[in-house]
Design a protein around this motif. Structure first.
Motif, PDB file in Angstrom:
ATOM      1  N   GLY A 299       0.811  -1.207   0.000  1.00  0.00           N
ATOM      2  CA  GLY A 299       0.000   0.000   0.000  1.00  0.00           C
ATOM      3  C   GLY A 299       0.845   1.258   0.000  1.00  0.00           C
ATOM      4  O   GLY A 299       1.939   1.306  -0.557  1.00  0.00           O
ATOM      5  N   PHE A 300       0.337   2.305   0.676  1.00  0.00           N
ATOM      6  CA  PHE A 300       0.921   3.638   0.573  1.00  0.00           C
ATOM      7  C   PHE A 300       1.878   3.969   1.717  1.00  0.00           C
ATOM      8  O   PHE A 300       2.431   5.056   1.744  1.00  0.00           O
ATOM      9  N   GLU A 301       2.079   3.065   2.662  1.00  0.00           N
ATOM     10  CA  GLU A 301       2.860   3.406   3.842  1.00  0.00           C
ATOM     11  C   GLU A 301       4.269   2.831   3.782  1.00  0.00           C
ATOM     12  O   GLU A 301       4.475   1.678   3.428  1.00  0.00           O
ATOM     13  N   GLU A 302       5.245   3.668   4.117  1.00  0.00           N
ATOM     14  CA  GLU A 302       6.633   3.252   4.239  1.00  0.00           C
ATOM     15  C   GLU A 302       6.967   3.143   5.719  1.00  0.00           C
ATOM     16  O   GLU A 302       6.563   3.998   6.509  1.00  0.00           O
ATOM     17  N   LYS A 303       7.696   2.087   6.106  1.00  0.00           N
ATOM     18  CA  LYS A 303       8.063   1.888   7.511  1.00  0.00           C
ATOM     19  C   LYS A 303       9.572   1.731   7.633  1.00  0.00           C
ATOM     20  O   LYS A 303      10.197   0.988   6.869  1.00  0.00           O
ATOM     21  N   LEU A 304      10.141   2.421   8.601  1.00  0.00           N
ATOM     22  CA  LEU A 304      11.563   2.300   8.898  1.00  0.00           C
ATOM     23  C   LEU A 304      11.725   1.829  10.340  1.00  0.00           C
ATOM     24  O   LEU A 304      11.104   2.373  11.263  1.00  0.00           O
ATOM     25  N   LEU A 305      12.576   0.840  10.535  1.00  0.00           N
ATOM     26  CA  LEU A 305      12.841   0.272  11.855  1.00  0.00           C
ATOM     27  C   LEU A 305      14.168   0.794  12.372  1.00  0.00           C
ATOM     28  O   LEU A 305      15.183   0.774  11.671  1.00  0.00           O
ATOM     29  N   TYR A 306      14.169   1.268  13.614  1.00  0.00           N
ATOM     30  CA  TYR A 306      15.405   1.685  14.281  1.00  0.00           C
ATOM     31  C   TYR A 306      15.563   0.842  15.538  1.00  0.00           C
ATOM     32  O   TYR A 306      14.642   0.745  16.355  1.00  0.00           O
ATOM     33  N   GLN A 307      16.714   0.220  15.697  1.00  0.00           N
ATOM     34  CA  GLN A 307      16.991  -0.615  16.869  1.00  0.00           C
ATOM     35  C   GLN A 307      18.212  -0.072  17.601  1.00  0.00           C
ATOM     36  O   GLN A 307      19.187   0.344  16.969  1.00  0.00           O
ATOM     37  N   TYR A 308      18.139  -0.103  18.930  1.00  0.00           N
ATOM     38  CA  TYR A 308      19.279   0.374  19.717  1.00  0.00           C
ATOM     39  C   TYR A 308      19.335  -0.381  21.043  1.00  0.00           C
ATOM     40  O   TYR A 308      18.406  -1.090  21.416  1.00  0.00           O
ATOM     41  N   GLY A 309      20.440  -0.209  21.732  1.00  0.00           N
ATOM     42  CA  GLY A 309      20.657  -0.946  22.980  1.00  0.00           C
ATOM     43  C   GLY A 309      21.499  -2.181  22.724  1.00  0.00           C
ATOM     44  O   GLY A 309      21.798  -2.543  21.580  1.00  0.00           O
ATOM     45  N   ASN A 310      21.892  -2.866  23.804  1.00  0.00           N
ATOM     46  CA  ASN A 310      22.709  -4.062  23.637  1.00  0.00           C
ATOM     47  C   ASN A 310      21.829  -5.253  23.267  1.00  0.00           C
ATOM     48  O   ASN A 310      20.609  -5.174  23.242  1.00  0.00           O
ATOM     49  N   THR A 311      22.497  -6.389  23.008  1.00  0.00           N
ATOM     50  CA  THR A 311      21.781  -7.574  22.527  1.00  0.00           C
ATOM     51  C   THR A 311      20.737  -8.051  23.527  1.00  0.00           C
ATOM     52  O   THR A 311      19.633  -8.466  23.153  1.00  0.00           O
ATOM     53  N   ALA A 312      21.053  -7.949  24.817  1.00  0.00           N
ATOM     54  CA  ALA A 312      20.138  -8.437  25.856  1.00  0.00           C
ATOM     55  C   ALA A 312      18.924  -7.533  26.024  1.00  0.00           C
ATOM     56  O   ALA A 312      17.838  -7.994  26.379  1.00  0.00           O
ATOM     57  N   GLN A 313      19.112  -6.234  25.799  1.00  0.00           N
ATOM     58  CA  GLN A 313      18.013  -5.282  26.029  1.00  0.00           C
ATOM     59  C   GLN A 313      17.799  -4.416  24.790  1.00  0.00           C
ATOM     60  O   GLN A 313      17.742  -3.198  24.884  1.00  0.00           O
ATOM     61  N   LYS A 314      17.689  -5.027  23.659  1.00  0.00           N
ATOM     62  CA  LYS A 314      17.515  -4.285  22.412  1.00  0.00           C
ATOM     63  C   LYS A 314      16.114  -3.695  22.345  1.00  0.00           C
ATOM     64  O   LYS A 314      15.129  -4.367  22.632  1.00  0.00           O
ATOM     65  N   LYS A 315      16.047  -2.406  21.963  1.00  0.00           N
ATOM     66  CA  LYS A 315      14.764  -1.727  21.833  1.00  0.00           C
ATOM     67  C   LYS A 315      14.525  -1.398  20.362  1.00  0.00           C
ATOM     68  O   LYS A 315      15.463  -1.152  19.605  1.00  0.00           O
ATOM     69  N   SER A 316      13.263  -1.396  19.979  1.00  0.00           N
ATOM     70  CA  SER A 316      12.898  -1.145  18.582  1.00  0.00           C
ATOM     71  C   SER A 316      11.889  -0.014  18.486  1.00  0.00           C
ATOM     72  O   SER A 316      10.984   0.097  19.318  1.00  0.00           O
ATOM     73  N   VAL A 317      12.055   0.801  17.459  1.00  0.00           N
ATOM     74  CA  VAL A 317      11.134   1.903  17.176  1.00  0.00           C
ATOM     75  C   VAL A 317      10.821   1.869  15.688  1.00  0.00           C
ATOM     76  O   VAL A 317      11.725   1.690  14.866  1.00  0.00           O
ATOM     77  N   ILE A 318       9.551   2.028  15.341  1.00  0.00           N
ATOM     78  CA  ILE A 318       9.155   2.089  13.928  1.00  0.00           C
ATOM     79  C   ILE A 318       8.532   3.450  13.646  1.00  0.00           C
ATOM     80  O   ILE A 318       7.626   3.885  14.358  1.00  0.00           O
ATOM     81  N   ILE A 319       9.057   4.117  12.619  1.00  0.00           N
ATOM     82  CA  ILE A 319       8.454   5.379  12.169  1.00  0.00           C
ATOM     83  C   ILE A 319       7.919   5.171  10.766  1.00  0.00           C
ATOM     84  O   ILE A 319       8.435   4.365   9.997  1.00  0.00           O
TER      85      ILE A 319
END
Length: 905
Positions: free
Chosen positions: A875-895
């Motif tokens: 469809g019309f939406e583009e998504k970008l994933l950003y990941q940060y933090g170490n392997t044990a406590q990795k956090k993810s953000v999608i814009i």
């Protein structure tokens, strides 16, 4: 409770902390309180004297006056003294608050009550909501149908009366620091040193020639016991408690005085208009050109001056060749007519050149208007910059300079199309956001007008052009004074502006001949438009060895440099990487990249730190003006708007309109006998190509026949025949316009997403390099703006770097400063995204083992870090994933953001 013990309302209008000799700033000697009645009375008086013609409706005056009476009714219940501290809790200054007081205003007149409750914030959200609610009242529908911005304009008048009174109170009662820190002023207030207690207001919007105001205040001198209590907080490292302690001390004093302390001696002031230099009124075009620039106007400039001077709301498209003086043609009549000139440019890189040109003229204009503040605003990022000129010199910024104080208050405003659209639809932090639509879409106060001029109007394509034409049409229909300027706009683009008058000094034979004769006769241009031409199509890109192409161009630059001493050479390529390679190779083979006058080899592109670009351009322009040699390696960042006069132009092959613009930097002044243009390459790079197959064949055939650079023949190759409007862009513009300018709340969700499309559907981020020398001040670090899709990790070339982090910046209204926070989920359009790269091992590494980013300020941000992972979507939406933090406590953000039309088809 006995009558004598009853709590007295804190009837304060404002609070002042005058500077005093106390060496301990956290222990004030005195506080001054302005009576609420005195403040309100002064505001009412200013409303009564406000020019009645400026009120949008016949009933506006009474409503604004009623709002002024009740706007601060809730202050006694909401008064508090507070303290502002650093992030580490260290005392900075005392402040006061009446937070929430405006919501306590009440009136039988719903409109007046909305005005009272709406003052201070002036946000698009509040104004659109209030306007929508007022439309439900039958007695208001007619006014709002006739003038949709009636409520906003009335609120503006209330705000300005409130702010003018506040600034004067600060200056008169004794708190200059607070006066300078106030926001949202469209007026300049200056003390007249020649007359006692007289303040000059510019522009003057009031009916009488002068206004008398009286300022009362109560003086509270702290006792030694009071000071001891405050000192105890400091010695116990409880600076955060200083505000609460001083608040309690002041309120206790007030109650002891039974709410009736003795007033200090009243201070009276007189407001008068700035005394204009009447000897320059009604002077002709010749006068202004000689005074501001020291040269005579050409036929095109004379015609434009006359049109702007005589027309109430001029609206035209000006076609004139590069280097013919289009910029001065607009600026000079705008200054003489006392118009606020807004100049949206197609690219940020053009701002530096125009800033230097404008600054020179504004300094001279300020000499012709002694003691008047002449100002320039540059608006390209999250914060605006403002320069003030007085008596021919630039004024230093005050110590308490607040960049949000004079929002769009300037004689000239330089911005980009992207940022102008952003302001047009009131995006950004909410507070004061409606200032921009109001000032764009209405005349300035008094006799002053707003003139909007789009320079280099041919530079827009695809989505940018769709938005551009929607914007121009909207401004035209609103009756704005409007000018488009171009040298190479294709005919199919011009047809879309058929409602504008066309003033043509290119294709109109008599106009073009008059301009040519003037240049030969007056400017003594012995070789106007003379440039030899050579197309080296044998120099080609090599897919397997991409370094070969830029290296061959570098050798061509060196060959031309050695062929004749003291040459001025410009080489233009399409990518930053190629420009950097050419620069480094030329630098390595030159005997020296400097001479007796300083730097002679320059690299200039859009990813050079924006702090460095102005100085680079200043040095380059200085050498050019003095006809000293230089070599400039650049990209399209230099091709439009920049006033350079090279002897040799070497350009990678590009679309015909771009080539004409680049050639405009060669023999620009018609004084070079052997000027030459050399075109290199056999194919336009795909991302830059605007031509279809037929157009490309025609273009090649034209180039092969030329031995002299003939602008007219190349211009005939310009084509946009396959241009298609993205219907979503058209619809989105309409929705945002209906919300902001007609208070259609059904369109509010589009605005709340922050969805303003400029050059593409792809939003941008700010790339910052932190070398550890600027503390936490992001604004001082090397930085550039980059589309976020350029910051993705590629499968075949993971360009990830260590110590790279993604944040979003927001404006903290409470502490009036910008802050960084973790990137959060949501629409990218709503966010001010910061990509921060730390030097070496400063900060935690995002991914272990990644290389350090190699930042060289001389080369700029050549490589771009990959920080986002592009996700698969339909469809019309583009998504970008950003990941940060170490392997044990990795956090993810999608814009998310919206895909371009071709990606969804």
């Amino acid at each position: 409770m006995a009558k004598s013990e009853r709590q007295r309302p804190y009837n304060f209008g404002r609070v002042f902390f005058p500077s005093d000799p106390n060496p301990e700033p956290a222990i004030p000697n005195e506080i001054r309180f302005q009576p609420l009645g005195n403040h309100v009375g002064n505001v009412i008086k200013l409303v009564e004297y406000w020019d009645r013609d400026d009120f949008p409706c016949s009933s506006s005056f009474e409503r604004v006056k009623e709002a002024a009476k009740i706007h601060d009714k809730g202050k006694p219940q909401k008064f508090d003294l507070r303290v502002e501290t650093t992030s580490k809790g260290i005392f900075q200054k005392y402040i006061y608050s009446f937070r929430g007081h405006r919501y306590l205003a009440e009136s039988k007149d719903a409109w007046a009550e909305s005005l009272a409750k709406g003052h201070h914030d002036f946000s698009v959200k509040d104004i659109c909501r209030d306007t929508y609610e007022l439309k439900k009242h039958p007695e208001y529908v007619k006014n709002l149908a006739k003038e949709p911005l009636a409520y906003a304009r009335e609120l503006y008048i209330l705000e300005m009366c409130d702010q003018i009174e506040a600034e004067l109170a600060c200056r008169v009662i004794g708190d200059d620091e607070q006066a300078e820190s106030r926001t949202f002023m469209d007026y300049t207030i200056a003390k007249d040193d020649s007359e006692q207690n007289v303040y000059r207001v510019d522009p003057w919007i009031f009916s009488p020639d002068q206004i008398e105001l009286t300022f009362d205040y109560w003086l509270f001198c702290l006792s030694e016991d009071d000071k001891a209590e405050l000192k105890k907080c400091r010695t116990e490292n409880r600076d955060i408690d200083l505000g609460k302690k001083l608040d309690a001390i002041a309120k206790q004093w007030w109650q002891k005085q039974q709410g009736q302390p003795e007033k200090a001696e009243p201070r009276k002031v007189t407001l008068k208009p700035y005394v204009s230099n009447k000897q320059f009124q009604n002077r002709d075009c010749e006068f202004w050109y000689q005074q501001l620039a020291g040269f005579a106007p050409n036929p095109m400039q004379k015609m434009i001056f006359e049109v702007i001077e005589q027309a109430e709301n001029p609206a035209f498209l000006l076609k004139s060749a590069t280097g013919s003086g289009k910029f001065e043609a607009i600026l000079f009549p705008a200054l003489s007519k006392n118009s606020r000139l807004i100049l949206p440019l197609p690219a940020r890189s053009l701002i530096e050149d125009q800033k230097q040109r404008i600054e020179k003229y504004l300094k001279r204009f300020s000499e012709l208007n002694p003691d008047r503040e002449i100002s320039l605003v540059i608006d390209t990022g999250s914060q605006m910059q403002r320069w003030v000129y007085r008596n021919g010199k630039e004024e230093p910024k005050p110590r308490t300079y607040n960049p949000r104080r004079h929002l769009y208050k300037a004689d000239v405003i330089l911005t980009t199309l992207d940022k102008f659209l952003y302001r047009y639809f009131a995006f950004g932090d909410q507070q004061k956001s409606f200032v921009f639509p109001l000032r764009i879409h209405r005349d300035k106060t008094g006799d002053e007008k707003t003139l909007i001029c789009f320079d280099e109007a041919h530079s827009y394509d695809e989505i940018a052009f769709t938005n551009f034409q929607s914007l121009v049409k909207s401004l035209y229909e609103a009756g704005r004074s409007l000018i488009l300027m171009t040298a190479t706009m294709p005919p199919e683009y011009i047809d879309r502006f058929d409602y504008l008058d066309v003033i043509d000094f290119i294709d109109n034979p008599s106009n073009a001949e008059a301009l040519r004769q003037f240049q030969q006769r007056t400017l003594k241009q012995s070789y106007p438009e003379e440039r030899s031409f050579e197309w080296l199509s044998n120099i080609k890109r090599n897919v397997h060895n991409p370094q070969i192409f830029p290296e061959q161009i570098a050798q061509l630059v060196l060959k031309e440099w050695k062929a004749k001493i003291n040459r001025r050479i410009i080489a233009v390529v399409e990518t930053v990487k190629d420009a950097a390679v050419i620069y480094q190779q030329v630098q390595s083979e030159l005997i020296s990249s400097t001479d007796d006058w300083g730097q002679l080899l320059f690299l200039y592109h859009g990813r050079i730190d924006h702090h460095l670009r102005p100085e680079l351009y200043r040095q380059l322009k200085s050498r050019d003006d003095d006809e000293r040699p230089y070599i400039l390696i650049t990209t399209s960042a230099i091709e439009v708007g920049c006033d350079l006069n090279s002897e040799v132009l070497i350009s990678e092959i590009c679309p015909p309109e771009n080539l004409i613009q680049r050639a405009g930097r060669c023999n620009r002044r018609g004084n070079i006998s052997d000027a030459k243009v050399i075109l290199v390459g056999n194919a336009i790079q795909e991302f830059a190509n605007m031509l279809d197959e037929s157009g490309w064949l025609t273009y090649q055939d034209t180039l092969q026949q030329l031995t002299q650079f003939e602008t007219q023949k190349i211009a005939k190759c310009i084509s946009r025949s396959h241009y298609v409007d993205d219907y979503r862009v058209v619809e989105l513009f309409s929705m945002l316009h209906d919300y902001v300018y007609s208070a259609d709340l059904t369109c509010q969700p589009a605005h709340e997403k922050g969805l303003v499309v400029t050059r593409s559907w792809t939003p941008s981020a700010t790339l910052v390099y932190d070398d550890g020398t600027h503390g936490d001040k992001i604004e001082n670090m090397p930085q550039v703006t980059v589309p976020i899709d350029r910051l993705t990790i590629k499968k075949d070339n993971i360009n990830q770097y260590a110590n790279t982090h993604v944040y979003e910046r927001y404006y903290d209204q409470e502490n009036t400063r910008w802050k960084l926070g973790d990137l959060r989920w949501g629409f990218a359009y709503q966010k001010d995204i910061i990509i921060k790269i730390n030097r070496s091992n400063d900060g935690a590494s995002m991914l272990d083992g990644n290389p350090e980013y190699s930042y060289n300020p001389e080369l700029g941000f050549v490589e771009l870090p990959g920080v986002f992972i592009k996700m698969r979507t339909n469809g019309f939406e583009e998504k970008l994933l950003y990941q940060y933090g170490n392997t044990a406590q990795k956090k993810s953000v999608i814009i998310t953001y919206t895909k371009a039309l071709e990606e969804t088809s």
